[in-house]
Write an enzyme that holds these catalytic residues in place. Structure first.
Site, PDB file in Angstrom:
ATOM      1  N   GLY A 191     -21.528   5.055 -89.723  1.00  0.00           N
ATOM      2  CA  GLY A 191     -22.231   3.909 -89.142  1.00  0.00           C
ATOM      3  C   GLY A 191     -23.079   4.352 -87.949  1.00  0.00           C
ATOM      4  O   GLY A 191     -23.298   5.540 -87.731  1.00  0.00           O
ATOM      5  N   ILE A 192     -23.530   3.363 -87.158  1.00  0.00           N
ATOM      6  CA  ILE A 192     -24.363   3.645 -85.984  1.00  0.00           C
ATOM      7  C   ILE A 192     -23.466   3.806 -84.768  1.00  0.00           C
ATOM      8  O   ILE A 192     -22.437   3.151 -84.682  1.00  0.00           O
ATOM      9  CB  ILE A 192     -25.297   2.442 -85.664  1.00  0.00           C
ATOM     10  CG1 ILE A 192     -26.049   1.993 -86.908  1.00  0.00           C
ATOM     11  CG2 ILE A 192     -26.255   2.762 -84.541  1.00  0.00           C
ATOM     12  CD1 ILE A 192     -26.893   0.739 -86.690  1.00  0.00           C
ATOM     13  N   GLY A 193     -23.881   4.628 -83.810  1.00  0.00           N
ATOM     14  CA  GLY A 193     -23.257   4.572 -82.495  1.00  0.00           C
ATOM     15  C   GLY A 193     -22.453   5.784 -82.091  1.00  0.00           C
ATOM     16  O   GLY A 193     -22.485   6.838 -82.719  1.00  0.00           O
ATOM     17  N   ALA A 194     -21.713   5.584 -80.989  1.00  0.00           N
ATOM     18  CA  ALA A 194     -21.031   6.697 -80.335  1.00  0.00           C
ATOM     19  C   ALA A 194     -19.910   7.269 -81.196  1.00  0.00           C
ATOM     20  O   ALA A 194     -19.690   8.483 -81.205  1.00  0.00           O
ATOM     21  CB  ALA A 194     -20.480   6.228 -78.993  1.00  0.00           C
ATOM     22  N   ILE A 195     -19.193   6.428 -81.936  1.00  0.00           N
ATOM     23  CA  ILE A 195     -18.052   6.954 -82.697  1.00  0.00           C
ATOM     24  C   ILE A 195     -18.518   7.890 -83.819  1.00  0.00           C
ATOM     25  O   ILE A 195     -18.045   9.028 -83.908  1.00  0.00           O
ATOM     26  CB  ILE A 195     -17.131   5.818 -83.186  1.00  0.00           C
ATOM     27  CG1 ILE A 195     -16.425   5.224 -81.961  1.00  0.00           C
ATOM     28  CG2 ILE A 195     -16.119   6.317 -84.218  1.00  0.00           C
ATOM     29  CD1 ILE A 195     -15.558   4.024 -82.225  1.00  0.00           C
ATOM     30  N   GLU A 252     -25.519   4.737 -95.545  1.00  0.00           N
ATOM     31  CA  GLU A 252     -26.506   3.696 -95.276  1.00  0.00           C
ATOM     32  C   GLU A 252     -27.597   4.266 -94.378  1.00  0.00           C
ATOM     33  O   GLU A 252     -28.781   4.152 -94.628  1.00  0.00           O
ATOM     34  CB  GLU A 252     -25.758   2.579 -94.583  1.00  0.00           C
ATOM     35  CG  GLU A 252     -26.568   1.503 -93.992  1.00  0.00           C
ATOM     36  CD  GLU A 252     -25.621   0.420 -93.508  1.00  0.00           C
ATOM     37  OE1 GLU A 252     -24.647   0.136 -94.217  1.00  0.00           O
ATOM     38  OE2 GLU A 252     -25.860  -0.135 -92.425  1.00  0.00           O
ATOM     39  N   GLY A 293     -23.358  -2.586 -93.897  1.00  0.00           N
ATOM     40  CA  GLY A 293     -22.903  -1.911 -95.116  1.00  0.00           C
ATOM     41  C   GLY A 293     -21.430  -1.558 -95.090  1.00  0.00           C
ATOM     42  O   GLY A 293     -20.964  -0.806 -95.948  1.00  0.00           O
TER      43      GLY A 293
END
Ligand code: COA
Length: 436
Positions: free
Chosen positions: A217-221, A240, A338
């Site tokens: 996914g998006i982001g820091a993790i 995605e 997604g």
């Protein structure tokens, strides 16, 4: 007429192009960092000439002038994902959220649910055959352009050309206006990665094997997960989206896509968000294939990829393992995106695994993300039947195959220590036994 003549005949300034939009119509705007900001801003500047134009958008990375206070009479925002620039509009009633799995959004455009009057999109300069690539945002944007009665294209030499299925042609009959405007593509700066996220990244990495294919996914993790994959071999990407973090792992030889089951040797995605480094990496790169979301995210496509691992995040998870990933109580803060597409696809794939990774607390440590119950009003994004693993900075909880009692225990073990006692007493009341 040749495509060149068609191109020339459709060429105009943004101020004229947006006159093709009429009151009462539905306008779908190109997604995320691929947003055609120049024509979107031209439309917002002419707000007075429109009444009740519906703006359909997902992650809105531009100024979203159409969603600001005072625009209610002219525009109504219909968010397929609520993001930073549109959250207030939805919360204050100037907009709505439409729930829909990401892979099904193109269906809405063609099955009569959300017919598209106008698609406003951004594309690369045409090649020798008049094909213009939607580059970093193919997702729902290309399906919207194919379904629309009228297409307004912002042509930008900065838009990368990507392979797969990413092009429209200057001669397409529904393209009514082409606006040339060269400007840097919107960038998403790499997130700051805290120690908590690093610990989550390390825990997720422990579930990833050499040769696996990843959805991130998006982001820091997701970026933190990538930091801990430097020793892995032959990883692949069917996601995605992906961001800058992936480029480093390609350069260091960790991501090769060689062991993928489908699209061997290729990155597969539907949109990209990152910096110019990422955009340069994908430009004319024969190893990068971008396809519409109804292909990339379709669980039936995802399931064909052996060893796929999906990594996403959530806002809250209850002791049964059902996760709210898009709302805090009644407040919609994002969307399903997604997440479920990939969790379902991974669960059907040979040796597929799904991970929900999240910090154990939110709001500066004052609330636990692991709770006896989800907040009243919260939408269950991912059901308790779907999640394989939950991961926090305190460890990994395997939920698949576990009883309600055992999964509650596994989740309490990865909760923040400050909240464990409270969760244990709920466990004892609920299951009529001592937590030992
Ligand atoms: N209680 C109260 N507030 C909470 C909370 C909770 N349980 N969880 C998060 N928040 C707050 C945070 O404090 C933050 O507030 P701030 O903006 O004032 O700092 C805000 O909500 C956003 O949370 P954060 O954890 O920073 O979000 P994120 O950027 O890491 O995104 C999701 C997390 C879950 C929102 C995001 O992953 C998402 O939208 N997922 C669903 C879609 C998806 O998975 N798509 C597939 C891949 S793209």
């Amino acid at each position: 007429m040749s495509w060149e003549s068609e191109y020339q005949s459709k060429l105009m300034e943004a101020e004229r192009a947006v006159d093709f939009i009429k009151s009462g119509e539905r306008v779908v705007i190109g997604h995320a960092c691929g947003e055609p900001s120049h024509v979107v801003e031209a439309m917002a500047a002419k707000a007075e000439q429109y009444e009740n134009v519906e703006i359909v958008h997902m992650v809105a990375m531009g100024k979203a002038g159409y969603a600001q206070p005072g625009m209610e009479k002219h525009f109504r925002h219909n968010a397929l994902f609520v993001g930073g620039t549109t959250r207030k509009a939805v919360q204050e009633g100037r907009g709505d959220y439409t729930p829909c799995f990401f892979y099904r959004i193109p269906d809405l455009f063609t099955n009569g649910s959300l017919p598209v009057d106008v698609a406003m999109i951004q594309a690369s300069r045409p090649d020798g055959n008049g094909n213009m690539s939607l580059g970093i945002s193919v997702d729902y944007t290309l399906p919207a352009a194919r379904a629309a009665k009228k297409v307004i294209v912002q042509v930008n030499k900065e838009m990368p050309r990507t392979g797969g299925d990413s092009c429209i042609n200057a001669a397409d009959a529904n393209i009514v206006a082409i606006v040339e405007h060269d400007a840097p593509i919107i960038e998403l700066a790499p997130p700051k990665i805290s120690d908590v996220e690093k610990a989550i990244g390390a825990n997720c990495a422990s579930l990833i094997n050499d040769g696996d294919t990843l959805q991130l996914g998006i982001g820091a993790i997701p970026d933190a997960v990538l930091l801990f994959l430097k020793e892995k071999k032959d990883l692949g990407i069917h996601s995605e989206m992906f961001s800058d973090g992936v480029v480093e792992l390609v350069e260091s030889g960790v991501i090769t896509n060689k062991k993928k089951t489908t699209h061997v040797g290729k990155f597969v995605a539907n949109f990209l968000m990152g910096t110019k480094r990422l955009y340069d990496f994908v430009n004319n790169n024969p190893d990068v294939e971008m396809y519409p979301v109804d292909y990339v995210n379709n669980p039936v496509v995802v399931m064909k990829e052996d060893n796929i691992v999906s990594i996403n995040s959530c806002v809250q998870i209850d002791l049964m393992g059902q996760a709210a990933s898009e709302s805090i109580g009644y407040t919609q803060i994002s969307g399903v995106g997604g997440q479920v597409d990939f969790i379902r696809g991974a669960s059907m794939a040979k040796n597929g695994r799904s991970i929900l990774a999240f910090p154990s607390t939110a709001a500066k440590g004052t609330v636990s993300k692991i709770l006896p119950l989800l907040d009243e009003g919260a939408a269950v994004t991912t059901s308790r039947n779907d999640i394989d693993y939950a991961v926090t900075e305190y460890g990994v909880a395997k939920l698949a195959g576990k009883t309600l009692k055992d999964r509650a225990r596994a989740l309490i073990e990865i909760a923040h220590p400050d909240f464990r006692d409270g969760l244990k007493s709920v466990y004892e009341q609920r299951f009529h036994c001592k937590y030992e």
